[in-house]
Motif scaffolding. Structure first.
Motif, short mmCIF file in Angstrom:
data_model
loop_
_atom_site.label_atom_id
_atom_site.label_comp_id
_atom_site.label_asym_id
_atom_site.label_seq_id
_atom_site.Cartn_x
_atom_site.Cartn_y
_atom_site.Cartn_z
N ASP A 165 -4.33 0.88 -13.67
CA ASP A 165 -5.26 -0.22 -13.19
C ASP A 165 -5.12 -0.47 -11.59
OD1 ASP A 165 -5.95 -0.93 -15.65
OD2 ASP A 165 -4.09 -2.29 -16.11
N VAL A 166 -4.24 0.16 -11.10
CA VAL A 166 -4.21 0.04 -9.54
C VAL A 166 -5.21 0.82 -8.82
CG1 VAL A 166 -2.63 0.18 -7.71
CG2 VAL A 166 -1.52 -0.48 -9.62
N PRO A 167 -5.75 0.54 -8.02
CA PRO A 167 -7.17 1.47 -7.43
C PRO A 167 -6.43 2.48 -6.60
CG PRO A 167 -6.99 -0.73 -6.17
CD PRO A 167 -5.94 -0.96 -7.52
N VAL A 168 -7.09 3.52 -6.51
CA VAL A 168 -6.69 4.74 -5.90
C VAL A 168 -8.00 5.16 -4.82
CG1 VAL A 168 -6.08 7.26 -5.86
CG2 VAL A 168 -5.17 5.71 -7.44
N LEU A 169 -7.56 5.10 -3.60
CA LEU A 169 -8.39 5.66 -2.61
C LEU A 169 -7.98 6.94 -2.15
CD1 LEU A 169 -7.90 2.17 -2.23
CD2 LEU A 169 -9.23 2.63 -0.40
N VAL A 170 -9.15 7.97 -2.12
CA VAL A 170 -8.70 9.15 -1.47
C VAL A 170 -9.74 9.70 -0.45
CG1 VAL A 170 -10.30 10.51 -3.28
CG2 VAL A 170 -8.34 11.79 -2.02
N ILE B 298 0.92 -1.26 -0.03
CA ILE B 298 -0.10 0.20 0.07
C ILE B 298 0.87 1.17 0.04
CG2 ILE B 298 -1.80 1.19 0.94
CD1 ILE B 298 -2.69 -1.58 0.38
N VAL B 299 0.54 2.23 -0.94
CA VAL B 299 1.58 3.24 -1.02
C VAL B 299 0.48 4.41 -0.48
CG1 VAL B 299 2.82 4.96 -2.50
CG2 VAL B 299 2.36 2.46 -3.14
N PHE B 300 0.91 5.14 0.43
CA PHE B 300 0.26 6.24 1.12
C PHE B 300 1.17 7.70 0.39
CE2 PHE B 300 -0.13 2.97 3.76
CZ PHE B 300 -1.52 2.97 4.59
N SER C 167 -0.39 -2.56 -4.83
CA SER C 167 -1.65 -2.89 -4.59
C SER C 167 -2.70 -1.98 -4.73
CB SER C 167 -2.00 -3.98 -3.40
OG SER C 167 -0.78 -5.13 -3.33
N ALA C 168 -2.32 -0.72 -3.91
CA ALA C 168 -3.39 0.34 -3.98
C ALA C 168 -2.64 1.52 -3.35
CB ALA C 168 -4.29 -0.08 -2.94
N PHE C 169 -3.21 2.77 -3.79
CA PHE C 169 -2.69 3.97 -3.28
C PHE C 169 -3.80 4.85 -2.52
CE2 PHE C 169 -0.30 3.19 -7.21
CZ PHE C 169 0.78 3.77 -6.78
N LEU D 187 5.61 5.69 1.62
CA LEU D 187 5.19 6.80 1.82
C LEU D 187 5.90 7.60 0.69
CD1 LEU D 187 3.62 9.11 3.32
CD2 LEU D 187 5.91 9.65 4.67
N ILE D 188 4.84 8.44 -0.12
CA ILE D 188 5.49 9.36 -0.84
C ILE D 188 4.69 10.70 -0.54
CG2 ILE D 188 5.35 10.39 -3.25
CD1 ILE D 188 5.19 7.65 -4.44
N ASP D 189 5.59 11.61 0.08
CA ASP D 189 5.11 12.74 0.70
C ASP D 189 5.40 13.94 -0.46
OD1 ASP D 189 4.36 15.16 1.64
OD2 ASP D 189 4.94 14.64 3.90
N CYS D 190 4.58 14.60 -1.18
CA CYS D 190 5.03 15.52 -2.19
C CYS D 190 5.47 17.02 -1.49
CB CYS D 190 3.49 15.76 -3.15
SG CYS D 190 3.23 14.37 -4.13
N LEU D 191 5.32 17.06 -0.11
CA LEU D 191 5.67 18.01 0.35
C LEU D 191 6.88 17.90 1.20
CD1 LEU D 191 2.40 19.37 1.87
CD2 LEU D 191 3.28 20.09 -0.39
N ASP D 192 7.39 16.78 1.18
CA ASP D 192 8.81 16.53 1.87
C ASP D 192 9.94 17.45 1.35
OD1 ASP D 192 10.76 15.36 3.19
OD2 ASP D 192 10.81 13.50 2.38
N ILE D 193 10.35 18.35 2.08
CA ILE D 193 11.56 19.27 1.56
C ILE D 193 12.77 18.55 1.56
CG2 ILE D 193 10.43 21.34 2.37
CD1 ILE D 193 12.77 21.12 4.93
#
Length: 452
Positions: free
Chosen positions: A140-145, A5-7, A112-114, A43-49
């Motif tokens: 094709d990978v499910p994205v949950l928001v 799982i990718v957060f 498996s999912a984001f 974890l992918i934090d787009c705000l990570d400096i």
């Protein structure tokens, strides 16, 4: 089958942004819970400096300040059409570049999912574009928001966000059930235990600070706040559990700065925060504490101020809002008299705090708010020698003040969350907005005077 799982903490799109101990604590709690359930978590934090790829991005490195706060990476982008003729300043993407987001995504093997979070309602375009990049690489990978935006503006999110599942629950177990419905099964299905689950800050490569919650929810019902809607259950953690968490981050990762994310940190002080601070002092834990979410003036007495100083509090923010007691009665009933405020400030100075450590949030932009009252409140902070901070009101769905905000605003805040942006002062008319530079000038002058 993979159970990876990718957060994702998405980009932030705005006219201005600042890292005031800003981390996606709800997402990190969920990551920790799903890791304990047997999933591999990333974890992918787009705000990570501190993203290592950004050193070659060509962008100016964000400046950092004392105690771990500072700026984000920033790129100027096209202003969205609804705001194009409203705000005359650059609109930016805050966070890593799109190319580096793609690099981070490609590093993940067989996701498996984001699970993508969302914060402010008016930042939804950053969520939308982040998911667009994810879908380009993993169609094709499910994205949950989930998160604050999807819960406050559910129908808008369903119409504008290209996710497979829109999460509207605040319970981690419900997210686990969503994964099970997608046939992404855990090794074990366990209940969420807030006493022993720490946010997964260890997923970061480098940390300046850690955010801590000693309680969840808030028993107060302030008319401008969506807290009771977002977290309807108020519960406190055992002081011993919070101490163990702080000790864990201090000992294992060397963290010095801790920001309390509580909405009512000082409530039931003698049985809640006091035992925690006594443990910190007794064990000689050298840390610095900060209260960006503000603390309640009425809970402060001489002993509270003394032990907060002794335990290592460095940043005090008070939920002052206004010195107009009639307005307080309508808004929050948090303060009953000016003398309460004066006593609390006196106790802080007596304990050893300096003027530059004590700040007060002052609300502006409320529907039908009196400018004169704001100026009087600013002058009051000057007299008490504490730092004023303007808190521009953002209209929030599902709050008691929402209907009044809808009537007062010239913008279509019901249909377009971009108009919730507090930089617009969306519930003031043009005549009142002309006073905003005046108010900001007064704030600058008071702060400069107190610093000198």
């Amino acid at each position: 089958m993979s159970r990876s799982i990718v957060f994702v903490n998405p980009w932030m799109y705005d006219f201005a942004a600042y890292d005031l101990w800003a981390k996606p604590i709800g997402l990190l709690y969920l990551a920790s819970y799903l890791a304990r359930s047997g999933y591999r978590v990333h974890l992918i934090d787009c705000l990570d400096i501190y993203n290592p790829y950004m050193k070659d991005s060509g962008l100016r490195r964000p400046k950092r300040r004392e105690f771990g706060t500072g700026k984000f990476w920033k790129q100027v982008i096209k202003t969205p059409d609804p705001l194009k003729h409203v705000v005359k300043r650059p609109f930016s993407r805050y966070g890593i570049t799109p190319d580096i987001l793609k690099k981070e995504l490609l590093r993940i093997k067989e996701p498996s999912a984001f699970i993508v979070t969302s914060i402010m309602t008016y930042w939804y375009l950053g969520v939308k574009d982040t998911i667009k990049v994810i879908k380009e690489i993993y169609p094709d990978v499910p994205v949950l928001v989930g998160g604050i935006y999807t819960r406050l503006c559910t129908e808008h999110a369903k119409a504008h966000i290209n996710a497979d599942i829109i999460i509207t629950s605040y319970r981690p177990e419900d997210v686990l059930n969503c994964l099970i419905d997608l046939h992404i099964y855990p090794r074990k299905k366990i209940p969420f235990d807030p006493s022993s689950t720490y946010p997964a800050f260890e997923l970061y490569k480098k940390l300046d600070y850690v955010c801590v919650m000693t309680s969840k929810g808030c028993p107060f019902r302030c008319s401008y706040c969506a807290g009771p809607f977002l977290n309807p259950e108020y519960c406190m953690r055992a002081p011993e559990d919070v101490f163990e968490e702080i000790y864990y981050w201090r000992k294992r990762f060397g963290i010095m700065d801790f920001a309390f994310y509580d909405d009512a940190l000082l409530l039931s002080f003698n049985t809640h925060l006091l035992p925690l601070l006594e443990m910190i002092i007794k064990r000689g834990i050298n840390v610095r504490f900060h209260t960006p979410n503000a603390i309640h003036v009425t809970e402060i007495d001489r002993e509270v101020a003394k032990i907060m100083y002794k335990a290592g509090f460095k940043t005090i923010r008070l939920g002052l809002e206004t010195i107009n007691m009639e307005l307080h009665k309508r808004l929050d009933r948090k303060i009953e008299s000016i003398s309460q405020i004066e006593r609390a400030i006196g106790f802080f100075f007596e304990a050893g705090f300096r003027s530059d450590q004590i700040g007060a949030y002052i609300l502006i932009g409320l529907p039908n708010q009196d400018i004169k009252g704001i100026i009087e409140t600013l002058k009051f902070t000057e007299r008490l020698k504490i730092m004023p901070f303007l808190a521009e009101y953002s209209p929030i769905p599902h709050t008691p003040l929402w209907n009044e905000a809808v009537k007062a605003s010239e913008f279509d805040i019901e249909s377009e969350p971009l108009y919730h942006n507090n930089i617009l002062i969306p519930c003031w008319n043009e005549e009142k907005k002309r006073y905003v530079p005046v108010l900001k000038r007064i704030v600058r002058e008071i702060r400069e005077k107190l610093r000198n």
